[in-house]
Enzyme design. Structure first.
Site, PDB file in Angstrom:
ATOM      1  N   GLU A  40      33.807  36.882  76.523  1.00 38.41           N
ATOM      2  CA  GLU A  40      34.807  36.097  75.793  1.00 38.41           C
ATOM      3  C   GLU A  40      36.076  35.942  76.620  1.00 38.41           C
ATOM      4  O   GLU A  40      36.540  36.899  77.237  1.00 38.41           O
ATOM      5  CB  GLU A  40      35.132  36.814  74.477  1.00 38.41           C
ATOM      6  CG  GLU A  40      36.101  36.060  73.578  1.00 38.41           C
ATOM      7  CD  GLU A  40      36.470  36.898  72.353  1.00 38.41           C
ATOM      8  OE1 GLU A  40      36.028  36.540  71.253  1.00 38.41           O
ATOM      9  OE2 GLU A  40      37.187  37.904  72.496  1.00 38.41           O
TER      10      GLU A  40
ATOM     11  N   TYR B 186      39.906  28.670  73.549  1.00 41.47           N
ATOM     12  CA  TYR B 186      39.009  29.804  73.326  1.00 41.47           C
ATOM     13  C   TYR B 186      37.650  29.463  73.914  1.00 41.47           C
ATOM     14  O   TYR B 186      37.156  28.345  73.730  1.00 41.47           O
ATOM     15  CB  TYR B 186      38.864  30.078  71.820  1.00 41.47           C
ATOM     16  CG  TYR B 186      37.848  31.145  71.489  1.00 41.47           C
ATOM     17  CD1 TYR B 186      38.238  32.468  71.327  1.00 41.47           C
ATOM     18  CD2 TYR B 186      36.494  30.836  71.341  1.00 41.47           C
ATOM     19  CE1 TYR B 186      37.320  33.456  71.042  1.00 41.47           C
ATOM     20  CE2 TYR B 186      35.560  31.818  71.057  1.00 41.47           C
ATOM     21  CZ  TYR B 186      35.979  33.128  70.902  1.00 41.47           C
ATOM     22  OH  TYR B 186      35.059  34.102  70.624  1.00 41.47           O
TER      23      TYR B 186
END
Lengths: 291, 383
Positions: free
Chosen positions: B194, B109
């Site tokens: 993101e 992530y």
């Protein structure tokens, strides 16, 4: 006495457009010394007796201005704030709404380097009732006294001040720190000044959803605000997550920034937190009577 | 402002970040063509909506053949996808992204967002990819501040790559992706960039398998290219209409419509309604002026909501005097045909004159003396 500004504060205006002129006139009517305005290319002229200077540096040199009230449009506002800070203006009050967040990141760096204090952006400004009004708040609702007010909101602050004045509870200084995610002065910066001010007996702190400034303030209050009651209201208990509620900074993101968490942290710190915004004045009255 | 995954990936690719080969499709035929263009092998068909959690909701499907790919396209296009971020009403799928299937070895992530505590952007990375980042314990997150001018310094990017457990060529490639992600974030005035997941492939390559970008609305004026990516289908019609009139409006699911000046007081009004047992139908900041035009528009937006059973107007007249505000409200009521009870609470300059104007208007307006009184009357009227 008061914090941030008083009768001796000399105010320079940046961004004297139609709104800037209206509010500068209102400030002067309240008794504030408005000594100069900065406007590129306008040096040597004046508006209603307020002399124009090409740069903030020139204005400061000629008038000893020690505070700038900034109305410059958002797209150009970071430059105006940095100009004031680098010219040595120690207090900058930025009313402008809509400054890009990354511009504020850059501005904060200059504020840190120069030591200048900034209130705002996206705020009503600062008022020391009876002495000095620097901003867009209605002066007449205030009353000189001994309670400090700090708020992320505009009209909700007026509401709180109204409730205090209606109970004959005057204010030492009222500061709108603004509704943006990256403000200049924080709750804690203001609380430090109120805690050290011998003429402030208590503080009303109005927060709202988004970020963790209220939780940080709660921790500070627990350690430092002994003997000065703090009353608080946090707006946005009914706000849904992920939605921006008018203010750029009023958003519950990733499960953080909720009103209930802020209220719990403040209560833990001994703050009288009211659930209804109509109860702010009464809560302060009750705390003061308790002695 | 939000954009779609395929648009975010286009911006990523322009910034030098490797993304899977793929095509944005709006029809089943386009999906068939995309499958062929991608080599006719394994593809991923991904629903494009402005909400996360698509995978769990069935919005991301694997297909080995053209028929499988078009089958997924047929069932997804026009369907309503309900994820934990869409709300119970869900979002209609009108766009798909068809991408090549990849040999994924590891998932991570990575995201950049504004850290309000430090007052600047921060890169957050986690060795666990594809999960909801809120559920990862804080101590398992890697954090590096992003310099607003320099971006992510090379040593920071290296530290993050090593921290994720990578080494050798993959570490170098991941560090490069993170550095470029920081540049993309800064160059476009993002509020969020993101990559979830960021993946290491079987051949050691590092690719942004997903992409999400949110932008700072206040900075859109200097990013015409980003403005062009706006998808009106993804925006709430009433909120978009309000924004056009410079009204700040958020639809809620209660029964009391609210019109207030100032964002803080508007939230406070919603809160006091709930405090007295009611439920707000909306957030609406009508601004300081409360002119006839703006108030009219605000009334129309509120009245278009079929759930609204009563309206509460709460205005603190400071610089703008209450008698002028009362005239604005009265002018608007004459423009709009109100079918629900209206409670008005005015406070501030010239309040007596303002209340008198409302009382003498002959219109069915309930006036309130303070916020508590106003909330109680509105809650009662909405019952």
């Amino acid at each position: 006495m008061s914090i941030l500004c008083g009768k001796d504060t000399k105010v320079l205006v940046q961004g004297l457009g139609s709104a800037g002129k209206f509010h500068a006139a209102q400030c002067r009517e309240y008794g504030t010394q408005v000594v100069a305005a900065a406007k590129p290319g306008a040096a040597g002229t004046e508006w209603e007796g307020i002399p124009y200077f090409n740069t903030v540096r020139d204005a400061r040199a000629a008038t000893d201005a020690n505070c700038s009230l900034v109305f410059v449009p958002a797209a150009f506002c970071a430059d105006a704030i940095v100009e004031a800070a680098l010219a040595g203006i120690p207090l900058i009050i930025t009313v402008t709404e809509g400054i890009p967040t990354l511009d504020m990141v850059r501005v904060k760096r200059v504020l840190k380097e120069t030591g200048a204090r900034m209130v705002g952006p996206n705020c009503p400004g600062v008022i020391t009732p009876g002495a000095c009004k620097i901003g867009i708040m209605p002066g007449y609702i205030h009353q000189p006294g001994r309670i400090g007010v700090i708020s992320r909101s505009g009209t909700l602050t007026y509401e709180a001040v109204w409730q205090l004045s209606a109970r004959n509870i005057g204010q030492s200084t009222c500061i709108g720190i603004g509704g943006d995610p990256i403000p200049g002065m924080s709750f804690i910066d203001c609380l430090e000044l109120f805690a050290a001010d011998p003429d402030t007996d208590g503080v009303v702190m109005i927060g709202e959803i988004g970020g963790s400034a209220e939780e940080e303030a709660a921790a500070w209050i627990a350690d430092h605000m002994k003997g000065k009651p703090v009353v608080s209201f946090i707006a946005g208990a009914t706000a849904p997550p992920g939605k921006r509620m008018g203010h750029a900074g009023a958003i519950i993101a990733g499960g953080s920034g909720k009103a209930e968490d802020k209220k719990a942290a403040l209560r833990e710190a001994g703050v009288a937190v009211v659930d209804s915004p109509a109860d702010i004045g009464a809560a302060m009255e009750e705390r003061l009577n308790r002695g | 402002m939000n954009i779609h995954e395929f648009q975010a990936k286009e911006l990523f690719a322009a910034g030098g970040i490797p993304v899977p080969r793929g095509f944005h499709c709006r029809t089943v035929e386009e999906v068939r063509a995309a499958h062929a263009e991608l080599g006719g092998g394994l593809v991923v068909v991904k629903a494009q909506i402005h909400a996360g959690g698509r995978g769990k909701a069935g919005g991301v499907q694997l297909a080995k053949t053209a028929d499988e790919a078009t089958g997924h396209a047929e069932s997804l296009l026009g369907s309503t996808l309900v994820t934990h971020q869409t709300g119970p009403e869900g979002k209609v799928v009108s766009r798909l992204l068809v991408e090549e299937g990849l040999d994924i070895r590891q998932e991570f992530y990575a995201a950049i967002a504004i850290d309000r505590r430090t007052g600047g952007p921060v890169l957050i990375a986690s060795a666990e990819g594809g999960v909801e980042i809120e559920s990862v314990p804080q101590e398992q997150l890697l954090r590096e501040p992003v310099d607003v001018y320099a971006g992510l310094w090379p040593h920071q990017a290296r530290a993050l790559a090593y921290g994720l457990g990578l080494s050798g060529d993959s570490a170098k490639k991941a560090a490069s992706v993170l550095t470029k992600l920081a540049r993309v974030f800064l160059d476009h005035d993002c509020s969020l960039a993101e990559v979830n997941p960021l993946v290491v492939l079987g051949d050691g390559g590092v690719v942004a398998l997903d992409g999400k970008m949110n932008f700072d609305d206040n900075a859109l004026f200097r990013h015409k290219d980003v403005q062009a990516l706006r998808d009106p289908d993804e925006e709430d019609a009433a909120e978009a209409r309000a924004a056009k009139h410079n009204l700040s409006y958020v639809k809620l699911d209660g029964t009391i419509g609210c019109m207030v000046n100032g964002a803080g007081l508007a939230m406070g009004t919603m809160d006091i309604i709930q405090h007295h047992g009611g439920s707000p139908a909306n957030f609406l900041d009508v601004g300081g002026g409360a002119s006839v035009d703006r108030v009219t528009e605000a009334f129309e937006i509120i009245c278009d909501d079929p759930n609204v059973k009563a309206i509460l107007v709460n205005i603190f007249g400071g610089i703008v005097k209450c008698d002028l505000i009362a005239e604005g409200v009265l002018g608007a009521i004459r423009n709009v045909e109100l079918k629900v009870p209206l409670v008005v609470r005015l406070e501030g300059t010239n309040v007596e004159r303002g209340r008198q104007l409302l009382a003498e208007s002959g219109l069915p307006i309930m006036t309130a003396t303070d916020m508590t009184d106003a909330a109680q009357k509105a809650v009662e009227a909405a019952r």
